[in-house]
Scaffold this motif. Structure first.
Motif, PDB file in Angstrom:
ATOM      1  N   TYR A  98       0.852  -1.190   0.000  1.00 57.26           N
ATOM      2  CA  TYR A  98       0.000   0.000   0.000  1.00 57.26           C
ATOM      3  C   TYR A  98       0.889   1.243   0.000  1.00 57.26           C
ATOM      4  CZ  TYR A  98      -4.170  -2.761   0.988  1.00 57.26           C
ATOM      5  OH  TYR A  98      -5.207  -3.644   0.893  1.00 57.26           O
ATOM      6  N   SER A  99       0.381   2.319  -0.616  1.00 59.80           N
ATOM      7  CA  SER A  99       1.077   3.612  -0.574  1.00 59.80           C
ATOM      8  C   SER A  99       0.353   4.501   0.422  1.00 59.80           C
ATOM      9  CB  SER A  99       1.061   4.279  -1.950  1.00 59.80           C
ATOM     10  OG  SER A  99       1.705   3.479  -2.908  1.00 59.80           O
ATOM     11  N   PHE A 100       1.078   5.028   1.370  1.00 60.64           N
ATOM     12  CA  PHE A 100       0.458   5.824   2.433  1.00 60.64           C
ATOM     13  C   PHE A 100       0.446   7.299   2.040  1.00 60.64           C
ATOM     14  CE2 PHE A 100       2.226   1.965   4.060  1.00 60.64           C
ATOM     15  CZ  PHE A 100       1.158   1.452   4.787  1.00 60.64           C
ATOM     16  N   ILE A 101      -0.734   7.893   2.104  1.00 64.35           N
ATOM     17  CA  ILE A 101      -0.834   9.311   1.738  1.00 64.35           C
ATOM     18  C   ILE A 101      -1.495  10.086   2.876  1.00 64.35           C
ATOM     19  CG2 ILE A 101      -0.984   8.791  -0.736  1.00 64.35           C
ATOM     20  CD1 ILE A 101      -3.997   9.544  -0.528  1.00 64.35           C
ATOM     21  N   THR A 102      -1.174  11.391   2.926  1.00 62.45           N
ATOM     22  CA  THR A 102      -1.857  12.257   3.884  1.00 62.45           C
ATOM     23  C   THR A 102      -3.182  12.716   3.281  1.00 62.45           C
ATOM     24  OG1 THR A 102      -0.800  14.226   2.993  1.00 62.45           O
ATOM     25  CG2 THR A 102       0.339  13.103   4.817  1.00 62.45           C
ATOM     26  N   ILE A 103      -4.038  13.270   4.126  1.00 65.35           N
ATOM     27  CA  ILE A 103      -5.321  13.760   3.627  1.00 65.35           C
ATOM     28  C   ILE A 103      -5.117  14.954   2.698  1.00 65.35           C
ATOM     29  CG2 ILE A 103      -7.545  14.758   4.272  1.00 65.35           C
ATOM     30  CD1 ILE A 103      -7.288  11.754   4.865  1.00 65.35           C
ATOM     31  N   ASP A 115      -1.044  13.458  -9.098  1.00 66.49           N
ATOM     32  CA  ASP A 115      -1.648  12.127  -9.087  1.00 66.49           C
ATOM     33  C   ASP A 115      -1.364  11.419  -7.759  1.00 66.49           C
ATOM     34  OD1 ASP A 115      -2.919  12.037 -11.512  1.00 66.49           O
ATOM     35  OD2 ASP A 115      -1.112  11.405 -12.593  1.00 66.49           O
ATOM     36  N   LEU A 116      -2.208  10.441  -7.454  1.00 65.53           N
ATOM     37  CA  LEU A 116      -1.975   9.616  -6.268  1.00 65.53           C
ATOM     38  C   LEU A 116      -1.065   8.444  -6.649  1.00 65.53           C
ATOM     39  CD1 LEU A 116      -5.582   9.441  -4.773  1.00 65.53           C
ATOM     40  CD2 LEU A 116      -3.658  10.853  -4.017  1.00 65.53           C
ATOM     41  N   PRO A 117      -0.314   7.923  -5.673  1.00 69.50           N
ATOM     42  CA  PRO A 117       0.505   6.740  -5.953  1.00 69.50           C
ATOM     43  C   PRO A 117      -0.408   5.524  -6.122  1.00 69.50           C
ATOM     44  CG  PRO A 117       0.564   7.282  -3.623  1.00 69.50           C
ATOM     45  CD  PRO A 117      -0.199   8.387  -4.291  1.00 69.50           C
ATOM     46  N   PRO A 118       0.124   4.409  -6.648  1.00 65.17           N
ATOM     47  CA  PRO A 118      -0.699   3.201  -6.772  1.00 65.17           C
ATOM     48  C   PRO A 118      -1.087   2.656  -5.400  1.00 65.17           C
ATOM     49  CG  PRO A 118       1.606   2.760  -7.333  1.00 65.17           C
ATOM     50  CD  PRO A 118       1.479   4.238  -7.178  1.00 65.17           C
ATOM     51  N   LYS A 119      -2.274   2.045  -5.323  1.00 68.79           N
ATOM     52  CA  LYS A 119      -2.773   1.406  -4.103  1.00 68.79           C
ATOM     53  C   LYS A 119      -2.694   2.328  -2.877  1.00 68.79           C
ATOM     54  CE  LYS A 119      -2.793  -3.376  -2.478  1.00 68.79           C
ATOM     55  NZ  LYS A 119      -2.070  -4.647  -2.357  1.00 68.79           N
ATOM     56  N   ILE A 145       5.812   4.993   7.525  1.00 66.15           N
ATOM     57  CA  ILE A 145       4.441   5.309   7.143  1.00 66.15           C
ATOM     58  C   ILE A 145       4.084   6.726   7.602  1.00 66.15           C
ATOM     59  CG2 ILE A 145       2.018   4.760   7.701  1.00 66.15           C
ATOM     60  CD1 ILE A 145       2.908   1.788   7.808  1.00 66.15           C
ATOM     61  N   ILE A 146       3.473   7.514   6.684  1.00 66.70           N
ATOM     62  CA  ILE A 146       2.991   8.837   7.081  1.00 66.70           C
ATOM     63  C   ILE A 146       1.489   8.764   7.353  1.00 66.70           C
ATOM     64  CG2 ILE A 146       4.778  10.243   6.006  1.00 66.70           C
ATOM     65  CD1 ILE A 146       2.828  10.611   3.621  1.00 66.70           C
ATOM     66  N   ALA A 147       1.043   9.637   8.239  1.00 71.83           N
ATOM     67  CA  ALA A 147      -0.364   9.645   8.636  1.00 71.83           C
ATOM     68  C   ALA A 147      -0.789  11.080   8.893  1.00 71.83           C
ATOM     69  CB  ALA A 147      -0.551   8.805   9.901  1.00 71.83           C
ATOM     70  N   THR A 148      -2.104  11.253   9.074  1.00 69.27           N
ATOM     71  CA  THR A 148      -2.653  12.575   9.377  1.00 69.27           C
ATOM     72  C   THR A 148      -3.238  12.545  10.783  1.00 69.27           C
ATOM     73  OG1 THR A 148      -3.178  12.913   7.039  1.00 69.27           O
ATOM     74  CG2 THR A 148      -4.328  14.313   8.639  1.00 69.27           C
ATOM     75  N   PHE A 149      -2.839  13.494  11.602  1.00 65.13           N
ATOM     76  CA  PHE A 149      -3.307  13.576  12.985  1.00 65.13           C
ATOM     77  C   PHE A 149      -4.219  14.783  13.132  1.00 65.13           C
ATOM     78  CE2 PHE A 149      -0.567  10.483  15.218  1.00 65.13           C
ATOM     79  CZ  PHE A 149       0.307  10.170  14.190  1.00 65.13           C
ATOM     80  N   PHE A 271      -8.705  -7.942  13.527  1.00 67.44           N
ATOM     81  CA  PHE A 271      -7.839  -8.032  12.342  1.00 67.44           C
ATOM     82  C   PHE A 271      -8.607  -8.484  11.103  1.00 67.44           C
ATOM     83  CE2 PHE A 271      -4.328  -9.948   9.767  1.00 67.44           C
ATOM     84  CZ  PHE A 271      -3.601  -8.782   9.583  1.00 67.44           C
ATOM     85  N   ASP A 272      -9.536  -9.415  11.255  1.00 65.32           N
ATOM     86  CA  ASP A 272     -10.317  -9.872  10.093  1.00 65.32           C
ATOM     87  C   ASP A 272     -11.135  -8.727   9.498  1.00 65.32           C
ATOM     88  OD1 ASP A 272      -9.326 -12.424  10.311  1.00 65.32           O
ATOM     89  OD2 ASP A 272     -10.993 -13.146  11.560  1.00 65.32           O
ATOM     90  N   ARG A 273     -11.741  -7.946  10.392  1.00 59.70           N
ATOM     91  CA  ARG A 273     -12.501  -6.780   9.916  1.00 59.70           C
ATOM     92  C   ARG A 273     -11.564  -5.799   9.188  1.00 59.70           C
ATOM     93  NH1 ARG A 273     -13.330  -1.647  12.166  1.00 59.70           N
ATOM     94  NH2 ARG A 273     -15.157  -0.565  11.354  1.00 59.70           N
ATOM     95  N   PHE A 274     -10.386  -5.617   9.770  1.00 59.84           N
ATOM     96  CA  PHE A 274      -9.400  -4.716   9.171  1.00 59.84           C
ATOM     97  C   PHE A 274      -9.053  -5.157   7.745  1.00 59.84           C
ATOM     98  CE2 PHE A 274      -4.975  -3.610   8.265  1.00 59.84           C
ATOM     99  CZ  PHE A 274      -4.983  -2.248   8.477  1.00 59.84           C
ATOM    100  N   ILE A 275      -8.769  -6.435   7.593  1.00 62.25           N
ATOM    101  CA  ILE A 275      -8.406  -6.961   6.264  1.00 62.25           C
ATOM    102  C   ILE A 275      -9.536  -6.725   5.268  1.00 62.25           C
ATOM    103  CG2 ILE A 275      -7.813  -9.045   4.942  1.00 62.25           C
ATOM    104  CD1 ILE A 275      -5.587  -8.220   6.776  1.00 62.25           C
ATOM    105  N   ASN A 276     -10.761  -6.993   5.709  1.00 66.90           N
ATOM    106  CA  ASN A 276     -11.910  -6.811   4.812  1.00 66.90           C
ATOM    107  C   ASN A 276     -12.081  -5.351   4.404  1.00 66.90           C
ATOM    108  OD1 ASN A 276     -12.891  -9.404   4.363  1.00 66.90           O
ATOM    109  ND2 ASN A 276     -13.816  -9.458   6.399  1.00 66.90           N
ATOM    110  N   LEU A 277     -11.782  -4.422   5.330  1.00 69.50           N
ATOM    111  CA  LEU A 277     -11.943  -3.000   5.026  1.00 69.50           C
ATOM    112  C   LEU A 277     -10.908  -2.497   4.037  1.00 69.50           C
ATOM    113  CD1 LEU A 277     -12.770  -1.304   8.454  1.00 69.50           C
ATOM    114  CD2 LEU A 277     -14.217  -1.508   6.423  1.00 69.50           C
ATOM    115  N   VAL A 278      -9.684  -2.967   4.169  1.00 73.45           N
ATOM    116  CA  VAL A 278      -8.618  -2.407   3.339  1.00 73.45           C
ATOM    117  C   VAL A 278      -8.504  -3.112   1.985  1.00 73.45           C
ATOM    118  CG1 VAL A 278      -7.308  -1.633   5.333  1.00 73.45           C
ATOM    119  CG2 VAL A 278      -6.750  -3.849   4.305  1.00 73.45           C
ATOM    120  N   LYS A 279      -9.114  -4.289   1.845  1.00 76.73           N
ATOM    121  CA  LYS A 279      -9.017  -5.030   0.581  1.00 76.73           C
ATOM    122  C   LYS A 279      -9.709  -4.304  -0.571  1.00 76.73           C
ATOM    123  CE  LYS A 279     -10.345  -9.296   1.413  1.00 76.73           C
ATOM    124  NZ  LYS A 279     -10.441 -10.705   1.773  1.00 76.73           N
TER     125      LYS A 279
END
Ligand SMILES: [Zn+2]
Length: 279
Positions: A98-103, A115-119, A145-149, A271-279
């Motif tokens: 995954y490519s991590f982007i800020t908001i 443009d956004l990076p892939p994935k 990993i970068i994130a937005t706080f 974790f299962d819910r997490f996987i389903n959300l990000v897939k």
């Protein structure tokens, strides 16, 4: 446009030694001018018109990253992820490219910019709990990993349960985006008239100004406290110079016309819910 831009940057440079708040104002103007320049003179043939842009990926919302305590209720635990579980989630994303982007990167793209990076995927944190520095920040750095706080200003540097300004600055300097989550974390849709105008101004405008003064960077992303807002709130957020606002309604499609109603998902330790959300 170039002359205007150069002038603004020069003016901002001159003001940098004299007046901090005005400098931010001009930085924002210069930033807008750069966006303007980008959309009007660069890449216009290759990209769709800004109003037609959209992206499809989840924005994840985290709160506490810490181990459970006996006093935590079942409801509390939906907002708490133990560090080991959080790391498992981030490792999964990292291992799966995954490519991590800020908001603000998402907002820039939807407004016709880069443009956004892939994935792509966006990780966000709400409220400014101290464990977002003591636990989450370490793990984010480990995986690059970068994130937005989204922080609300009132408890910062005051309550031991929340970040200090030094911690916020350290995260900002490490590439994390810092957005405003208001001043007192109020229901903004309930503040609409009479003497409440001063309150809503404090939540939207003054919170932004304080964070900008502390960090020396423009603050362009807003996170709605409790996810609530109305048309008046959106207008004030736009007028303050924010270029996006994130809510908490579930959804993965982000469009140019939904920049002030960005959809997102609360993340739990499941974790299962997490996987389903990000897939
Ligand atoms: Zn919140």
């Amino acid at each position: 446009m170039k002359k205007v831009l150069t002038g603004l940057i020069m003016l901002a440079s001159i003001l940098a030694v004299t007046d901090v708040s005005l400098t931010f104002y001009f930085q924002k103007l210069a930033y807008s001018a750069v966006q303007d320049l980008g959309t009007k003179t660069v890449d216009t043939a290759a990209k769709p018109a800004p109003e037609s842009r959209q992206a499809h990926f989840p924005i994840l919302v985290f709160h506490h990253i810490r181990d459970y305590q006996p006093s935590d209720t079942k409801n509390d635990r939906t907002f708490i992820i133990p560090p080991a579980d959080f790391e498992k989630q981030l490792k999964y994303l990292s291992d799966n490219d995954y490519s991590f982007i800020t908001i603000s990167q998402l907002a820039d793209y939807l407004a016709g910019g880069n443009d956004l990076p892939p994935k792509p995927i966006a990780i966000t944190f709400d409220d400014g709990d101290v464990n977002q520095y003591t636990n989450a920040f370490l793990i984010l750095k480990k995986y690059n990993i970068i994130a937005t706080f989204y922080i609300f200003v009132n408890p910062i540097g005051v309550s031991k349960n929340y970040l200090t300004w030094e911690e916020v600055k350290a995260m900002s300097d490490a590439g994390m985006e810092i957005g405003s989550h208001g001043w007192y974390h109020l229901f903004l849709d309930k503040l609409s008239d009479g003497q409440e105008l001063a309150e809503i101004d404090q939540e939207i405008v003054k919170s932004q100004a304080i964070i900008e003064q502390q960090l020396g960077r423009p603050v362009v992303s807003f996170g709605y406290p409790f996810g609530t807002y109305n048309d008046d709130v959106v207008a004030r957020i736009k007028a303050a110079g924010y270029n996006s606002a994130r809510g908490i309604v579930n959804g993965k499609t982000h469009r140019s016309d939904s920049l002030f109603n960005l959809k997102a998902y609360f993340i739990t330790a499941d974790f299962d819910r997490f996987i389903n959300l990000v897939k």
